[in-house]
Design a protein around this motif. Structure first.
Motif, PDB file in Angstrom:
ATOM      1  N   ILE A 246       9.232  33.763  17.820  1.00  0.00           N
ATOM      2  CA  ILE A 246       9.629  34.692  18.878  1.00  0.00           C
ATOM      3  C   ILE A 246      10.881  35.390  18.382  1.00  0.00           C
ATOM      4  CG2 ILE A 246      10.640  34.867  21.195  1.00  0.00           C
ATOM      5  CD1 ILE A 246       8.769  32.636  22.072  1.00  0.00           C
ATOM      6  N   TYR A 247      10.843  36.698  18.436  1.00  0.00           N
ATOM      7  CA  TYR A 247      11.979  37.493  17.964  1.00  0.00           C
ATOM      8  C   TYR A 247      12.501  38.314  19.132  1.00  0.00           C
ATOM      9  CZ  TYR A 247      14.548  40.967  15.175  1.00  0.00           C
ATOM     10  OH  TYR A 247      15.509  41.784  14.643  1.00  0.00           O
ATOM     11  N   MET A 248      13.819  38.215  19.386  1.00  0.00           N
ATOM     12  CA  MET A 248      14.435  38.905  20.513  1.00  0.00           C
ATOM     13  C   MET A 248      15.623  39.721  20.021  1.00  0.00           C
ATOM     14  SD  MET A 248      14.306  35.704  23.219  1.00  0.00           S
ATOM     15  CE  MET A 248      14.600  36.691  24.694  1.00  0.00           C
ATOM     16  N   ARG A 249      15.890  40.815  20.719  1.00  0.00           N
ATOM     17  CA  ARG A 249      17.018  41.665  20.372  1.00  0.00           C
ATOM     18  C   ARG A 249      17.927  41.847  21.581  1.00  0.00           C
ATOM     19  NH1 ARG A 249      15.853  45.552  15.580  1.00  0.00           N
ATOM     20  NH2 ARG A 249      17.941  46.204  16.183  1.00  0.00           N
ATOM     21  N   ARG A 250      19.179  42.155  21.279  1.00  0.00           N
ATOM     22  CA  ARG A 250      20.150  42.369  22.348  1.00  0.00           C
ATOM     23  C   ARG A 250      19.686  43.509  23.265  1.00  0.00           C
ATOM     24  NH1 ARG A 250      26.101  42.635  20.278  1.00  0.00           N
ATOM     25  NH2 ARG A 250      25.390  44.572  19.293  1.00  0.00           N
ATOM     26  N   ASN A 251      19.776  43.268  24.563  1.00  0.00           N
ATOM     27  CA  ASN A 251      19.284  44.213  25.563  1.00  0.00           C
ATOM     28  C   ASN A 251      20.355  45.258  25.870  1.00  0.00           C
ATOM     29  OD1 ASN A 251      18.113  45.559  27.681  1.00  0.00           O
ATOM     30  ND2 ASN A 251      17.631  43.733  28.877  1.00  0.00           N
ATOM     31  N   ALA A 252      20.215  46.432  25.253  1.00  0.00           N
ATOM     32  CA  ALA A 252      21.211  47.486  25.422  1.00  0.00           C
ATOM     33  C   ALA A 252      21.263  48.011  26.845  1.00  0.00           C
ATOM     34  CB  ALA A 252      20.932  48.627  24.451  1.00  0.00           C
ATOM     35  N   ALA A 253      20.215  47.750  27.629  1.00  0.00           N
ATOM     36  CA  ALA A 253      20.213  48.214  29.025  1.00  0.00           C
ATOM     37  C   ALA A 253      21.260  47.486  29.855  1.00  0.00           C
ATOM     38  CB  ALA A 253      18.832  48.024  29.639  1.00  0.00           C
ATOM     39  N   ASN A 254      21.600  46.255  29.450  1.00  0.00           N
ATOM     40  CA  ASN A 254      22.510  45.442  30.255  1.00  0.00           C
ATOM     41  C   ASN A 254      23.845  45.147  29.590  1.00  0.00           C
ATOM     42  OD1 ASN A 254      20.898  45.139  32.582  1.00  0.00           O
ATOM     43  ND2 ASN A 254      19.661  43.580  31.563  1.00  0.00           N
ATOM     44  N   THR A 255      23.977  45.399  28.294  1.00  0.00           N
ATOM     45  CA  THR A 255      25.241  45.069  27.627  1.00  0.00           C
ATOM     46  C   THR A 255      26.437  45.880  28.106  1.00  0.00           C
ATOM     47  OG1 THR A 255      24.486  46.460  25.773  1.00  0.00           O
ATOM     48  CG2 THR A 255      24.260  44.075  25.538  1.00  0.00           C
ATOM     49  N   PRO A 256      26.282  47.124  28.615  1.00  0.00           N
ATOM     50  CA  PRO A 256      27.470  47.798  29.147  1.00  0.00           C
ATOM     51  C   PRO A 256      28.086  47.048  30.324  1.00  0.00           C
ATOM     52  CG  PRO A 256      25.748  49.407  28.710  1.00  0.00           C
ATOM     53  CD  PRO A 256      25.108  48.045  28.573  1.00  0.00           C
ATOM     54  N   ALA A 257      27.254  46.346  31.082  1.00  0.00           N
ATOM     55  CA  ALA A 257      27.760  45.643  32.266  1.00  0.00           C
ATOM     56  C   ALA A 257      28.264  44.245  31.933  1.00  0.00           C
ATOM     57  CB  ALA A 257      26.653  45.548  33.316  1.00  0.00           C
ATOM     58  N   ARG A 258      27.622  43.606  30.954  1.00  0.00           N
ATOM     59  CA  ARG A 258      28.005  42.242  30.603  1.00  0.00           C
ATOM     60  C   ARG A 258      27.726  42.040  29.116  1.00  0.00           C
ATOM     61  NH1 ARG A 258      25.774  36.556  33.308  1.00  0.00           N
ATOM     62  NH2 ARG A 258      27.423  35.240  32.403  1.00  0.00           N
ATOM     63  N   SER A 259      28.756  41.744  28.370  1.00  0.00           N
ATOM     64  CA  SER A 259      28.648  41.720  26.916  1.00  0.00           C
ATOM     65  C   SER A 259      27.737  40.605  26.425  1.00  0.00           C
ATOM     66  CB  SER A 259      30.029  41.559  26.280  1.00  0.00           C
ATOM     67  OG  SER A 259      30.581  40.299  26.629  1.00  0.00           O
ATOM     68  N   VAL A 260      27.114  40.868  25.285  1.00  0.00           N
ATOM     69  CA  VAL A 260      26.251  39.903  24.604  1.00  0.00           C
ATOM     70  C   VAL A 260      26.701  39.865  23.156  1.00  0.00           C
ATOM     71  CG1 VAL A 260      23.888  39.327  23.931  1.00  0.00           C
ATOM     72  CG2 VAL A 260      24.325  40.418  26.146  1.00  0.00           C
ATOM     73  N   SER A 261      27.003  38.698  22.633  1.00  0.00           N
ATOM     74  CA  SER A 261      27.582  38.608  21.292  1.00  0.00           C
ATOM     75  C   SER A 261      26.571  38.780  20.165  1.00  0.00           C
ATOM     76  CB  SER A 261      28.331  37.273  21.131  1.00  0.00           C
ATOM     77  OG  SER A 261      29.473  37.252  21.971  1.00  0.00           O
ATOM     78  N   PRO A 262      25.461  38.032  20.124  1.00  0.00           N
ATOM     79  CA  PRO A 262      24.520  38.214  19.007  1.00  0.00           C
ATOM     80  C   PRO A 262      23.737  39.514  19.144  1.00  0.00           C
ATOM     81  CG  PRO A 262      24.253  36.063  20.088  1.00  0.00           C
ATOM     82  CD  PRO A 262      25.061  36.914  20.990  1.00  0.00           C
ATOM     83  N   THR A 263      23.258  40.023  18.028  1.00  0.00           N
ATOM     84  CA  THR A 263      22.387  41.190  18.076  1.00  0.00           C
ATOM     85  C   THR A 263      20.922  40.788  18.129  1.00  0.00           C
ATOM     86  OG1 THR A 263      22.494  41.276  15.664  1.00  0.00           O
ATOM     87  CG2 THR A 263      23.964  42.738  16.877  1.00  0.00           C
TER      88      THR A 263
END
Length: 556
Positions: A246-263
């Motif tokens: 399973i491969y997942m990527r950082r959700n750019a739709a939500n990172t402006p509101a709450r930061s996510v460290s891994p890409t």
């Protein structure tokens, strides 16, 4: 929101070809930002393929790990086990404790990357609203869902009537006051309600997206949308293949509101716990979650180990064996265990257990055991022998020779059972052997009742004392325990209106179960999360088994 399955299938085939070349291994950073530990591609191995990514249905640890990273719910638990707002901006509770009103953040979005170009295109992003939570809870109580979480939320208004068939599931006490205001109405106060809202079962569900999956919701990558930190890029699983991931990527739709460290996140799907451990040993995974102590890591300064006593190992009895229906035999065996002495050679992996709720369980800001200490009964071999002999005489039996203890090799180091067996031999004059089996055989033997005594692990589905005790409910436990009084007391846990009342009822219920002697606590067992010292802030829930990478960091 469009949904074209043929386009998604073509993208899947291309991703299956190229992603293993770019995502394998845990040492490949991706857009790394020096200094703050962000921008890393984390890799870990799941011991099994997720059974379902439907939050209202999923129960296994592999599924919950993906759900934790794919979704965001109203509440989440902090390090002390205290519920804190997540997707909720704020909440209020009515004076009678029966109405919870939430204000949602207005900057949380669903994202479904339909064309798999890793960009947010028209129609691929839409707001998370209060209606999504209403629909999620309606699905829990919709009989077609067959959700295992109806009992957990039975405190909601109309829940009992719905479960008995007297009301429609759409009448469950959850309503959207507006797109950002959500209200829960309870039939009675429940001091656990905020904690329940922090579980994966309470994650939202987009009705429009759900209906477009046409019964496949949560079962493949075309049937999951993200409202959390990461979105699904690929879910490839062939039961006969080896490149499952399973491969997942950082959700750019939500990172402006709450930061996510891994890409990026890569989850290698394995078929056994040992295979996942082998990945970590080979340097092909950043994290190892395991019930087995790994001294090569715990004794090394290159690794960070989180060890939590989240499981209570106890002895259970085959209900078809006449000898174990005698309470004096079971009680005598329990009294013949020197819990002060056992586990001392386990390198702190095990600790003698006198009660059911393990030490790692937290409630109301501190551990349960700090608030309700376990009663440490003294070891009394003479009384144990007298009690045991009384039971044997009642059944006109002479000994329990040829009895073996069934134990799963993936659960614990079986050598630590020898302390118990040796003491029983000294006290009762008989020898009981050990029947060590694989995990698959262990569960097969339990299901077919092909055992006499077995070691069984009790833990909660969540970090909550009631969640541990609920494992003894007659209609859900897998070790054939039945006690109507226990069932009544478990049901009453959902009626507690204060923390003090819940603690009192948990303590009383724990004693009821212990006094039945069908589950004999022997060890509190550590669960381990191991990672390199280069990694930090990987959240691990020892009860659900889930990993959350939202804040995970990597430092070279």
């Amino acid at each position: 929101m469009p949904f074209h399955k043929s386009a998604r299938l073509a993208a899947l085939l291309l991703a299956a070809v190229f992603l293993p070349l770019t995502c394998s291994g845990c040492s490949l950073p991706f857009q790394k930002q020096d200094g703050d530990g962000s921008g890393y591609l984390f890799t870990t191995s799941l011991p099994s393929n997720p059974k379902s990514l439907d939050p209202q249905s999923a129960t296994d640890a592999s599924s919950k790990t993906i759900i934790e990273n794919l979704y965001e719910g109203l509440m989440e638990l902090d390090e002390t086990g205290t519920p804190q707002p997540a997707a909720a901006e704020s909440y209020t509770i009515s004076p009678d404790g029966c109405t919870y009103t939430f204000v949602l953040h207005n900057d949380r979005y669903w994202f479904f990357d339909e064309n798999q170009n890793d960009e947010i295109d028209d129609g691929e992003k839409w707001a998370v609203t209060a209606a999504d939570y209403v629909y999620a809870f309606q699905r829990i109580f919709n009989p077609e869902t067959q959700s295992p979480y109806t009992d957990a939320f039975s405190c909601l208004k109309n829940a009992q009537a719905i479960q008995s068939g007297q009301a429609d599931y759409t009448t469950i006490g959850v309503q959207a006051i507006s797109s950002t205001q959500l209200q829960f109405t309870l039939d009675h106060p429940n001091t656990r309600f905020l904690s329940l809202l922090a579980t994966t079962a309470a994650m939202p569900c987009s009705q429009n997206f759900f209906e477009q999956t046409k019964g496949r919701y949560g079962l493949d990558q075309d049937s999951v949308a993200s409202c959390g930190a990461f979105y699904m890029r690929l879910w490839f699983y062939d039961p006969y293949g080896k490149d499952n991931l399973i491969y997942m990527r950082r959700n750019a739709a939500n990172t402006p509101a709450r930061s996510v460290s891994p890409t990026n996140l890569t989850f290698q799907i394995r078929n056994t716990q040992q295979a996942a451990a082998d990945d970590f040993a080979a340097g092909n995974a950043d994290v190892l979650v395991t019930p087995i102590q790994q001294t090569q890591y715990t004794d090394s300064e290159n690794y960070t180990t989180t060890a939590e006593r989240a499981t209570t190992l106890g002895l259970i009895f085959n209900p078809d064996f006449a000898a174990f229906h005698n309470a004096n035999i079971r009680k005598g065996l329990s009294m013949g265990i020197n819990r002060f002495a056992i586990g001392k050679n386990s390198n702190d992996d095990l600790k003698g257990a006198f009660s059911i709720i393990p030490p790692a369980v937290q409630y109301n800001g501190s551990t349960y055991r700090e608030q309700v200490p376990e009663a440490e009964a003294a070891y009394d071999p003479n009384a144990a022998l007298t009690t045991f002999q009384t039971g044997m005489q009642e059944l006109h039996m002479e000994s329990l020779d040829s009895t073996k203890i069934l134990v799963c090799s993936a659960l614990m180091d079986c050598d630590n059972l020898h302390d118990i067996i040796q003491t029983w031999q000294e006290v009762f004059g008989f020898y009981i052997g050990i029947d060590e089996v694989t995990e698959d055989e262990y569960w097969q033997r339990l299901a077919s009742k092909n055992y006499s005594i077995a070691v069984y692990g009790i833990t909660g589905s969540a970090n909550d004392p009631a969640a541990v005790l609920e494992q003894f409910a007659s209609d859900t436990n897998t070790f054939y325990y039945e006690n109507a009084s226990v069932d009544t007391q478990i049901q009453a846990l959902g009626d507690c209106s204060s923390s003090a009342q819940l603690l009192t009822q948990c303590s009383q219920l724990e004693q009821t179960i212990l006094s039945d002697y069908w589950f004999l606590p022997i060890f509190y067992k550590n669960q381990y999360c191991i990672t390199s010292t280069k990694n930090a802030d990987i959240a691990y829930d020892a009860f659900s088994g889930a990993l959350n990478f939202r804040n995970a960091k990597h430092f070279e």
